[in-house]
Scaffold this motif. Structure first.
Motif, mmCIF file in Angstrom:
data_model
loop_
_atom_site.group_PDB
_atom_site.id
_atom_site.type_symbol
_atom_site.label_atom_id
_atom_site.label_comp_id
_atom_site.label_asym_id
_atom_site.label_seq_id
_atom_site.Cartn_x
_atom_site.Cartn_y
_atom_site.Cartn_z
ATOM 1 N N LEU A 227 18.905 -3.155 118.404
ATOM 2 C CA LEU A 227 17.823 -2.429 119.060
ATOM 3 C C LEU A 227 16.834 -1.799 118.096
ATOM 4 C CD1 LEU A 227 19.771 -0.703 121.976
ATOM 5 C CD2 LEU A 227 18.541 -2.882 121.988
ATOM 6 N N THR A 228 17.158 -1.740 116.798
ATOM 7 C CA THR A 228 16.234 -1.194 115.808
ATOM 8 C C THR A 228 16.184 -2.119 114.604
ATOM 9 O OG1 THR A 228 17.875 0.129 114.611
ATOM 10 C CG2 THR A 228 16.845 1.153 116.539
ATOM 11 N N CYS A 229 15.139 -1.953 113.803
ATOM 12 C CA CYS A 229 15.023 -2.793 112.600
ATOM 13 C C CYS A 229 16.096 -2.450 111.572
ATOM 14 C CB CYS A 229 13.643 -2.615 111.970
ATOM 15 S SG CYS A 229 12.276 -3.231 112.982
ATOM 16 N N ARG A 230 16.412 -1.160 111.449
ATOM 17 C CA ARG A 230 17.335 -0.715 110.401
ATOM 18 C C ARG A 230 18.794 -0.805 110.833
ATOM 19 N NH1 ARG A 230 15.267 2.746 106.365
ATOM 20 N NH2 ARG A 230 17.208 3.962 106.426
ATOM 21 N N GLY A 231 19.057 -0.623 112.126
ATOM 22 C CA GLY A 231 20.431 -0.613 112.604
ATOM 23 C C GLY A 231 20.975 -2.019 112.777
ATOM 24 N N LEU A 232 21.967 -2.380 111.993
ATOM 25 C CA LEU A 232 22.494 -3.742 112.049
ATOM 26 C C LEU A 232 23.554 -3.911 113.128
ATOM 27 C CD1 LEU A 232 22.799 -4.485 108.218
ATOM 28 C CD2 LEU A 232 20.899 -4.998 109.780
ATOM 29 N N SER A 233 24.110 -2.816 113.648
ATOM 30 C CA SER A 233 25.133 -2.924 114.679
ATOM 31 C C SER A 233 24.495 -3.266 116.022
ATOM 32 C CB SER A 233 25.914 -1.611 114.793
ATOM 33 O OG SER A 233 25.054 -0.556 115.155
ATOM 34 N N MET A 234 25.283 -3.918 116.874
ATOM 35 C CA MET A 234 24.815 -4.287 118.201
ATOM 36 C C MET A 234 25.071 -3.134 119.169
ATOM 37 S SD MET A 234 23.653 -7.396 117.795
ATOM 38 C CE MET A 234 23.119 -6.887 116.153
#
Length: 306
Positions: A285-292
């Protein structure tokens, strides 16, 4: 807008068709602190300020559920003169209040805490009454999320050229995937999925008290199902003023909501809006957050006059 091989959350959200309505975070008090230099990813929390001053401001903000945002003008080359700060709030009646000050030293920010502790009431503009013009904030916090800069900066430029005294860039406001995001405060209205062309028309409509649903994320004094209900009525009956619709009742049964909305002018009318909520599959959901992560979305099932 994506570079080859690079993930941009706003591009992905548009490809998926993520629903915009019902995504404005709840709140009615905002603290603005002008900071012309680079913004840390964590915004105000990351500034190198006196720890005691910072904690005092944070404590006062938490007590009234205020959101603290860093602000700067679109072109911020000059560092001359003191920075500005503001406390903006909207009361439950719809009355709007603004308190502005300046700061040159960390200790000057103590006055923010004093302004936050002031009781509601006193001088202010009621719904539809003349008062200070609202503040238009454009999220351009690139160190928090790339899309906020890639999409936010052109919107900041376009709006600043049109309304240079009203518009500020600001730090993270939530909903990176809906960049460019614009908030009008203390009106408490979130807009998203804007670009340099659509932002001027959207803000011009807002300032004329003719809010349209196409880019509306929601009103921050309402909860998500209520935001969706009001957006549905704007879509059905056309642009309307910020306080044209009032939510008077909300009932929930499992994942179904019934939101009763009344119109205040020109003739009273009431509508029941049926809304269904559900979770999306996990996504980035974000560019920086790699988790789903999954998101709760709200969809209108029916609108009925009562």
């Amino acid at each position: 807008m994506a570079a080859e091989g690079r993930f941009f959350c706003a591009d992905a959200a548009r490809t998926r068709g993520d629903l915009l309505a019902g995504t404005a975070p709840y709140g009615s008090v905002w603290v603005l602190v002008e900071h012309r230099g680079g913004w840390p990813p964590s915004g105000f929390d990351g500034l190198a300020l006196d720890p005691d001053v910072k904690e005092l401001v944070f404590s006062a903000a938490r007590a009234v559920r205020a959101r603290i945002l860093l602000i700067r003008r679109h072109e911020r080359r000059s560092a001359d003169g003191p920075g500005r700060w503001a406390v903006l709030r909207q009361e439950g009646t719809g009355a709007a209040h603004q308190r502005w000050g300046t700061w040159s030293r960390d200790e000057d920010l103590v006055r923010i805490a004093a302004a936050l502790e002031e009781p509601e009431g006193g001088p202010g503009a009621g719904p539809g009454a003349p008062g200070p013009p609202p503040v238009v904030l454009v999220c351009a916090h690139g160190r928090h999320d790339a899309c906020c800069a890639v999409r936010g900066r052109p919107v900041g430029r376009a709006l600043s050229e049109r309304w240079p005294e009203l518009v500020w860039e600001c730090s993270h406001v939530g909903g990176d995937r809906f960049a460019a995001n614009v908030i009008v405060v203390p009106d408490g209205v979130y807009y998203g999925n804007l670009d340099a062309a659509s932002c001027v028309e959207t803000v011009a409509g807002h300032l004329a008290d003719r809010i349209r649903p196409e880019h509306l994320r929601g009103y921050t004094d309402l909860f998500p199902p209520q935001q969706v209900a009001v957006a549905a009525l704007l879509g059905r009956f056309g642009p309307a003023g910020r306080h044209h619709y009032a939510v008077v009742a909300t009932a929930r049964e499992h994942d179904q909501w019934r939101v009763r909305v009344v119109t205040r002018t020109p003739r009273p009318a009431a509508f029941d809006v049926e809304v269904r909520s559900h979770r999306t599959p996990p996504r980035q959901l974000t560019c920086r957050g790699l988790s789903m992560s999954s998101a709760v979305v709200h969809e209108v099932m029916s609108v009925r006059a009562v």
